[in-house]
Design an enzyme around this catalytic site. Structure first.
Site, PDB file in Angstrom:
ATOM      1  N   PRO A 127       0.788  -1.234   0.000  1.00 30.80           N
ATOM      2  CA  PRO A 127       0.000   0.000   0.000  1.00 30.80           C
ATOM      3  C   PRO A 127       0.819   1.283   0.000  1.00 30.80           C
ATOM      4  CG  PRO A 127       0.054  -0.941   2.191  1.00 30.80           C
ATOM      5  CD  PRO A 127       0.737  -1.935   1.295  1.00 30.80           C
ATOM      6  N   ASP A 173       4.211   1.199 -11.337  1.00 27.35           N
ATOM      7  CA  ASP A 173       3.107   2.146 -11.283  1.00 27.35           C
ATOM      8  C   ASP A 173       3.543   3.451 -10.648  1.00 27.35           C
ATOM      9  OD1 ASP A 173       1.342   0.438 -12.474  1.00 27.35           O
ATOM     10  OD2 ASP A 173       0.383  -0.229 -10.622  1.00 27.35           O
ATOM     11  N   LYS A 209      -0.563   5.175 -14.668  1.00 31.22           N
ATOM     12  CA  LYS A 209      -1.704   5.814 -15.321  1.00 31.22           C
ATOM     13  C   LYS A 209      -2.518   6.539 -14.248  1.00 31.22           C
ATOM     14  CE  LYS A 209      -3.486   1.912 -16.502  1.00 31.22           C
ATOM     15  NZ  LYS A 209      -2.523   1.058 -15.777  1.00 31.22           N
ATOM     16  N   MET A 217     -11.002   3.904  -4.999  1.00 30.64           N
ATOM     17  CA  MET A 217     -11.163   4.718  -6.207  1.00 30.64           C
ATOM     18  C   MET A 217     -12.466   5.510  -6.190  1.00 30.64           C
ATOM     19  SD  MET A 217      -9.538   2.107  -9.028  1.00 30.64           S
ATOM     20  CE  MET A 217     -10.272   0.614  -8.335  1.00 30.64           C
TER      21      MET A 217
END
Length: 567
Positions: free
Chosen positions: A41, A64, A86, A201
């Site tokens: 995390p 990432d 992204k 999200m």
């Protein structure tokens, strides 16, 4: 200049493509295999052992955006490292980018490269690890999944929230606020859920999330909620409230992505169980002034205590200015009565030269070995040499005294003095070559260092050879600009001075503005010698460690900050 526990060393942070390597250990990354690895995390300490093993051996690492930068320190120096993250809300652009990543993984594996695809959290929980694995499977290419600590578990634990509890929740539901096509989650699926709900999200549309949770048969308006931003990192922020008010509270606090929304009665546990963000060093931005290779261990100690390490080296370590003399000392090390190391750097450089000459710990033979402190003693132990002498205080004066009090060396000095006295009384005039030698001491150290140790040993009749095995230089100009920006923007809360050389070089880098720029910052020194060097340059030192090790320094900072906290 080596004084107390200076452990600076040169940096080689190159990340360049390499030819395929033969795995040197059974668990190393294999050619032509893609490893989908969970980075956890955020906190680098939560990386799994298997993930560390693969990062150290892979030829290519694609990571990432949310991966902690410190994790990349574990990557091999000759590996190719690329960011393929992204972010944003443009689903079409994200899908196109993901297709490129899928194709690149296939191409790299077909080319025989060993590849780590490093993904935040767990690769199979609301990421696209499964899509990447499917692309590899369709291409008939081998892959391995390495699970990571997923963000709901990690962030909640660091916020002091137990997602399950025998009295409060017997189930956990994890929800992605967005589907593959970008459509909102169908909140009606939660109509019968009574345990803890974790929403990922959902920060960019928290009002929609709240409205969905408040739907018929779902959560009550007064349901406890916690929103955790940057969970497990020093930047972690937590806002709690009821479901009805949480969106407003989040906006007022300025929280954004990445964030986790936790709903349920377990949120009430936070006030009792919070531990990470209750530490004195939590959230403090700590300047680590050592070169990157040596800064890593210091930064890890800072992170373990909840702080954020900012690595901006103030010095660079260079090779010995007299390599021939260093080589001669390494070849003759077993002929000395004592070898005294005053820094980890001295250990590193001396053993590197010893290895170059084909030697190892056995070359010391019967020589006594002294270390200025426990850190230097540990560096020796890692190379198979146990330090016979380690003073209680990690400074040159204490080391000299400990050496002079060592019974083995004291007996040698006394034997030599007695023999000399006998010769004088007997009227002998022996040739120098026939006389017993005094205690011979080798000190492998920096070119510039305090002279207290060799001077005191010579005063006691020892024959001392000081051999420079490395040299310190100021950091490059671009480092000065980075330091200035960080201090001008008030992005530094604490400065760690781990040696006189770091204190001096920091002031040299900052120039005439050093005192003013460091005035609002807590300046912490590893010991009295370093403090004296800093104060000589006009700095105000707020903390001086009583145990002159990096761990002792950070503990001293913690005590200072804890004393300043309100009761």
């Amino acid at each position: 200049m080596a004084t107390e526990q200076e452990t600076d060393a040169p940096v080689n942070d190159a990340r360049t493509p390499s030819t395929p390597r033969t795995p040197r250990t059974p668990g190393a990354a294999r050619a032509g295999v893609v490893y989908l690895v969970g980075a956890g995390p955020g906190d680098p300490g939560l990386l799994t052992v298997r993930a560390s093993e693969l990062l150290a051996s892979a030829e290519v690492v694609l990571h990432d955006e949310l991966v902690h930068p410190a994790l990349l320190d574990a990557v091999g120096s000759d590996a190719e490292v690329r960011h393929v993250g992204k972010r944003g809300h443009d689903r079409v652009a994200k899908d196109a980018k993901q297709a490129e990543i899928d194709a690149e993984l296939v191409a790299l594996a077909r080319a025989g490269r060993s590849v780590v695809r490093l993904k935040g959290g767990d690769p199979f929980l609301f990421g696209r690890g499964s899509e990447e694995a499917e692309a590899l499977a369709r291409a008939g290419l081998p892959f391995e999944i390495v699970p990571g600590v997923c963000s709901p578990l990690g962030a909640a634990a660091y916020a002091g929230i137990s997602l399950t509890h025998r009295d409060l929740a017997s189930s956990v539901t994890m929800v992605s606020a967005l589907s593959r096509a970008g459509a909102a989650y169908d909140w009606s699926e939660l109509a019968s859920v009574r345990g803890t709900i974790c929403v990922l999200m959902g920060m960019h549309a928290i009002d929609t999330v709240v409205a969905g949770l408040l739907g018929p048969g779902r959560c009550a308006p007064d349901a406890p909620v916690a929103v955790i931003q940057w969970g497990t990192r020093a930047a972690q922020r937590v806002v709690t409230g009821t479901l009805a008010e949480i969106a407003g509270l989040v906006r007022a606090a300025g929280l954004g992505s990445p964030g986790l929304i936790v709903v349920g009665r377990v949120v009430s546990l936070r006030e009792t169980l919070r531990w990470f963000d209750a530490r004195p060093l939590f959230g403090k931005r700590v300047l680590v002034t050592r070169p990157k290779r040596q800064a890593g261990s210091t930064s890890r100690l800072v992170r373990l205590r909840g702080g954020e390490a900012v690595e901006l080296p103030t010095i660079v370590i260079g090779p010995s200015p007299d390599p021939a003399r260093m080589a001669a000392a390494a070849e003759a090390v077993g002929k000395y009565d004592l070898v005294a190391f005053t820094s980890d750097n001295g250990v590193d450089r001396f053993f590197a030269e010893l290895g170059r000459l084909g030697g190892d710990a056995r070359a010391f033979r019967d020589a006594r070995v002294a270390a200025i402190g426990t850190g230097t003693a540990a560096a020796l132990a890692a190379r198979g040499v146990r330090a016979d002498i380690v003073p209680g205080a990690f400074v040159g004066e204490a080391l000299a005294q400990a050496i002079l009090e060592d019974p083995v060396l004291a007996a040698k000095r006394e034997a030599w003095r007695a023999q000399e006295a006998e010769r004088v009384q007997g009227g002998e005039r022996a040739q120098e070559a026939e006389r017993a030698a005094p205690v011979r001491v080798l000190i492998p150290r920096a070119l510039l260092a305090r002279e207290v140790l060799p001077e005191r040993l010579r005063e006691a009749g020892c024959e001392v050879d000081v051999v420079p095995v490395y040299e310190t230089f100021p950091a490059p100009v671009e480092q000065r600009e980075a330091l200035l920006r960080a201090l001008e923007a008030r992005e530094i809360d604490v400065v760690l001075l781990t040696s006189s050389s770091t204190a001096t070089s920091l002031c040299d880098l900052l120039g005439a503005r050093a005192v003013a720029l460091l005035a609002p910052v807590l300046v912490a020194s590893i010991g009295p010698v370093t403090t004296a060097s800093a104060e000589k340059r006009g700095l105000t030192v707020g903390v001086t460690a009583t145990v002159s090790t990096v761990a002792g320094l950070i503990e001293a900072v913690e005590r200072h900050l804890a004393a300043a906290l309100p009761d």
